[in-house]
Motif scaffolding. Sequence first.
Motif, PDB file in Angstrom:
ATOM      1  N   ASP A 113       0.732  -1.228   0.044  1.00 60.33           N
ATOM      2  CA  ASP A 113       0.108   0.010  -0.018  1.00 60.33           C
ATOM      3  C   ASP A 113       0.874   1.295  -0.004  1.00 60.33           C
ATOM      4  N   TYR A 114       1.744   1.184   0.640  1.00 62.12           N
ATOM      5  CA  TYR A 114       2.996   2.524   0.719  1.00 62.12           C
ATOM      6  C   TYR A 114       4.198   1.812   1.246  1.00 62.12           C
ATOM      7  N   ASP A 115       5.279   2.763   1.058  1.00 60.69           N
ATOM      8  CA  ASP A 115       6.463   2.373   1.241  1.00 60.69           C
ATOM      9  C   ASP A 115       7.056   3.029   2.575  1.00 60.69           C
ATOM     10  N   VAL A 116       7.910   2.609   3.282  1.00 62.47           N
ATOM     11  CA  VAL A 116       8.728   3.238   4.122  1.00 62.47           C
ATOM     12  C   VAL A 116      10.342   3.319   3.714  1.00 62.47           C
ATOM     13  N   VAL A 117      10.910   4.354   3.368  1.00 61.01           N
ATOM     14  CA  VAL A 117      12.135   4.502   2.952  1.00 61.01           C
ATOM     15  C   VAL A 117      13.132   4.826   4.271  1.00 61.01           C
ATOM     16  N   ILE A 118      13.888   4.303   4.350  1.00 61.53           N
ATOM     17  CA  ILE A 118      15.125   4.311   5.193  1.00 61.53           C
ATOM     18  C   ILE A 118      16.371   4.657   4.720  1.00 61.53           C
ATOM     19  N   GLY A 119      17.159   5.571   5.168  1.00 65.67           N
ATOM     20  CA  GLY A 119      18.525   5.956   4.644  1.00 65.67           C
ATOM     21  C   GLY A 119      19.037   7.327   4.897  1.00 65.67           C
ATOM     22  N   SER A 120      20.102   7.668   4.178  1.00 68.08           N
ATOM     23  CA  SER A 120      20.786   8.857   4.759  1.00 68.08           C
ATOM     24  C   SER A 120      20.388   9.900   3.501  1.00 68.08           C
ATOM     25  N   GLY A 121      20.127  11.252   3.775  1.00 65.89           N
ATOM     26  CA  GLY A 121      19.789  12.131   3.050  1.00 65.89           C
ATOM     27  C   GLY A 121      18.513  11.789   2.140  1.00 65.89           C
ATOM     28  N   VAL A 122      17.472  11.177   2.820  1.00 68.61           N
ATOM     29  CA  VAL A 122      16.141  11.040   1.998  1.00 68.61           C
ATOM     30  C   VAL A 122      15.328  11.875   2.141  1.00 68.61           C
ATOM     31  N   LEU A 123      15.498  13.175   3.039  1.00 71.69           N
ATOM     32  CA  LEU A 123      14.602  13.954   3.258  1.00 71.69           C
ATOM     33  C   LEU A 123      13.867  14.605   1.912  1.00 71.69           C
ATOM     34  N   GLY A 124      14.692  14.820   0.806  1.00 68.17           N
ATOM     35  CA  GLY A 124      14.349  15.433  -0.347  1.00 68.17           C
ATOM     36  C   GLY A 124      13.194  14.550  -1.286  1.00 68.17           C
ATOM     37  N   ARG A 125      12.995  13.452  -0.682  1.00 66.89           N
ATOM     38  CA  ARG A 125      12.077  12.689  -1.607  1.00 66.89           C
ATOM     39  C   ARG A 125      10.611  12.596  -1.103  1.00 66.89           C
ATOM     40  N   VAL A 126      10.301  13.755  -0.332  1.00 64.03           N
ATOM     41  CA  VAL A 126       8.606  13.916   0.130  1.00 64.03           C
ATOM     42  C   VAL A 126       7.835  14.016  -1.246  1.00 64.03           C
ATOM     43  N   ALA A 127       8.513  14.909  -2.306  1.00 60.71           N
ATOM     44  CA  ALA A 127       7.824  15.094  -3.408  1.00 60.71           C
ATOM     45  C   ALA A 127       7.176  13.851  -4.160  1.00 60.71           C
ATOM     46  N   ASP A 128       8.301  12.980  -4.106  1.00 62.07           N
ATOM     47  CA  ASP A 128       8.019  11.776  -4.991  1.00 62.07           C
ATOM     48  C   ASP A 128       6.756  10.781  -4.274  1.00 62.07           C
ATOM     49  N   LEU A 129       6.550  11.037  -3.076  1.00 58.53           N
ATOM     50  CA  LEU A 129       5.599  10.396  -2.378  1.00 58.53           C
ATOM     51  C   LEU A 129       4.232  11.241  -2.345  1.00 58.53           C
TER      52      LEU A 129
ATOM     53  N   ALA B   6      -8.263   7.688  13.852  1.00 59.77           N
ATOM     54  CA  ALA B   6      -8.615   6.881  12.845  1.00 59.77           C
ATOM     55  C   ALA B   6      -7.652   6.272  12.335  1.00 59.77           C
ATOM     56  N   PHE B   7      -7.695   5.097  11.724  1.00 57.75           N
ATOM     57  CA  PHE B   7      -6.743   4.432  10.779  1.00 57.75           C
ATOM     58  C   PHE B   7      -6.897   5.069   9.593  1.00 57.75           C
ATOM     59  N   HIS B   8      -5.416   5.618   9.054  1.00 60.66           N
ATOM     60  CA  HIS B   8      -5.475   6.418   7.912  1.00 60.66           C
ATOM     61  C   HIS B   8      -3.863   6.008   7.177  1.00 60.66           C
ATOM     62  N   PRO B   9      -3.673   5.102   6.507  1.00 56.71           N
ATOM     63  CA  PRO B   9      -2.533   4.740   6.042  1.00 56.71           C
ATOM     64  C   PRO B   9      -1.878   5.936   5.197  1.00 56.71           C
ATOM     65  N   PRO B  10      -0.342   6.204   5.485  1.00 60.32           N
ATOM     66  CA  PRO B  10       0.027   7.493   4.914  1.00 60.32           C
ATOM     67  C   PRO B  10       0.482   7.075   3.312  1.00 60.32           C
ATOM     68  N   ALA B  11       0.683   8.038   2.507  1.00 64.72           N
ATOM     69  CA  ALA B  11       1.071   7.819   1.217  1.00 64.72           C
ATOM     70  C   ALA B  11       2.437   7.292   1.173  1.00 64.72           C
ATOM     71  N   GLY B  12       3.299   7.679   2.283  1.00 65.13           N
ATOM     72  CA  GLY B  12       4.682   7.097   2.376  1.00 65.13           C
ATOM     73  C   GLY B  12       5.221   7.874   3.687  1.00 65.13           C
ATOM     74  N   VAL B  13       6.361   7.066   4.159  1.00 65.17           N
ATOM     75  CA  VAL B  13       7.277   7.297   5.157  1.00 65.17           C
ATOM     76  C   VAL B  13       8.573   7.470   4.906  1.00 65.17           C
ATOM     77  N   LEU B  14       9.211   8.605   5.278  1.00 61.26           N
ATOM     78  CA  LEU B  14      10.446   9.094   4.950  1.00 61.26           C
ATOM     79  C   LEU B  14      11.239   8.750   6.443  1.00 61.26           C
ATOM     80  N   CYS B  15      12.252   7.972   6.632  1.00 60.35           N
ATOM     81  CA  CYS B  15      13.230   8.085   7.813  1.00 60.35           C
ATOM     82  C   CYS B  15      14.644   8.338   7.530  1.00 60.35           C
ATOM     83  N   ASP B  16      14.723   9.601   7.600  1.00 58.58           N
ATOM     84  CA  ASP B  16      16.260  10.205   7.400  1.00 58.58           C
ATOM     85  C   ASP B  16      17.119   9.740   8.395  1.00 58.58           C
ATOM     86  N   VAL B  17      17.941   8.760   8.641  1.00 55.46           N
ATOM     87  CA  VAL B  17      18.765   8.263   9.905  1.00 55.46           C
ATOM     88  C   VAL B  17      19.700   9.645  10.116  1.00 55.46           C
TER      89      VAL B  17
END
Length: 375
Positions: free
Chosen positions: A15-31, A157-168
Motif C-alpha cells: 500500500d505504501y513504502d517506508v524509505v530508510i537511509g541517509s539524505g532521503v528528506l528530499g524525496r517527499v515530493a516523490d511520495l 482513525a486508521f489512515h495509512p500514509p502515502a509514504g514514510v521517510l526515515c532520514d537517519v
Amino acid sequence: MSGPDTPTTISVGGDYDVVIGSGVLGRVADLLGADVQRVLVVHPPTLPELTSRLTGALEAQGYAVHVAEVPDAEAAKTAAVAADLWSLLGRAGFTRTDAVVGLGGGTVTDLAGFVAASWLRGVGVVQVPTTLLGMVDAAVGGKTGINTAEGKNLVGAFHPPAGVLCDVDVLSTLPQADLVAGLAEVVKCGFIADPVILDLVETAVADDAARARSAGNPHLRELIERAVRVKAEVVAADLRESSLREILNYGHTFGHAIEQVEHYTWRHGEAIGVGMVYVAELARLTGHLAGPEGDALVARHRSVLESLGLPTTYAAGRWDELLTAMRRDKKSRGSTLRLVVLEGLARPTRLVGPDDALLQAAYGLVSRRADAPAH
C-alpha cells in the motif's frame, strides 16, 4: 540490509513504502503524488532548520506550501490544536487531492495523520519522522490520534500514509534521552518477533555501552530496519488492529497508564519499558512464562532495558490510579482488560480478563520505594 549509501525501501502490504537511509528528506515530493497542489507542513518549534529545508524544497517544486507550528510533545495532540489546523486547511482551500506532511516526532505524526484523516474524510499524508520513536513506531502503520483528559489516543482513525521517510541523519541531533526512549520500541519488536534485535542491542552494549545509547550505535540503522519490518509485516496482516496487530501493544497498556498518571511528563519509551517488565512478570504469574526459561526471559527484559538506561520500575502506592487508567485502554472490551503477554521469546499471545489480584501482584513486582529514583 542495504549499504550505508543505499536507501532501504520496505513495503507495507503493497500500500505504501517506508524509505530508510541517509539524505532521503528530499524525496517527499516523490511520495505526494501528481495531483497535489497544496501542502500543509506540520512541525514542532524545535526543528526550524529542517522545516525550512523541507518547505524550500517543496516550494521549488511548485507546491503551494502552508506551514503550521504546533506545540512540542504531547501538548500537540489535543482537539484544540487539531481544530486550529482544520481552520487553516479551510482558509487555504485544501481539497481532497491536496496533502499534509508531518515533520517531527511521534506526537506530530499522530496529529498530522489524524488531521489528514478527518479533513474532507481523508486527504493524503506523508510522514517524515525525526525521532527514533517516530521512525519505528508512530509514523508507520496508519494509526493516528489525539489525546483527551481521559486517556491517550482515545480519539483517532486508521489512515495509512502515502509514504514514510526515515532520514537517519537527523538522529545525530536527537537528545540522547529521546533516542534511548525510542530504543524501547525497538526492543519491544525484539521480544515479540525478532530476537536478533535483542542480540544486536546486547552486542552493542557489551562493546561500548555509551555508544550503544547514542546515534553512533553501529547497529542503529539495522535496528531501525528490523523494527520497521516487524511493524510492516504485522500491519499488512491486520490494518485495523482486529487481531494480530495487538501484539505491537506489548507493554503499552501499563505504559500508557503510567503516561496518563504522570500527566505525560514521562517519555513514551520510558513508560513502555516499565510496561514490558510488568507484562513479563504478569506472564510469569499466569503461567505463560514458566520454569527456568521463563525466569530467564523475565530477567532479560530487565537486563536489556536497564543496559540502555531505561527504567524498569515504577512508584509504589499508585495502583488504583493505574488500574483506572488501564481500564480505559483502547484494547479493553467493556470492563474486560486485554493485554499482550509472551509464552516464550517471539511468541506473543493475548491475555483476556486476568484476575485483578494477579494484575496487582505484577504491579508489586515492578514497584519501588517512594524514595528511590524515578528514572
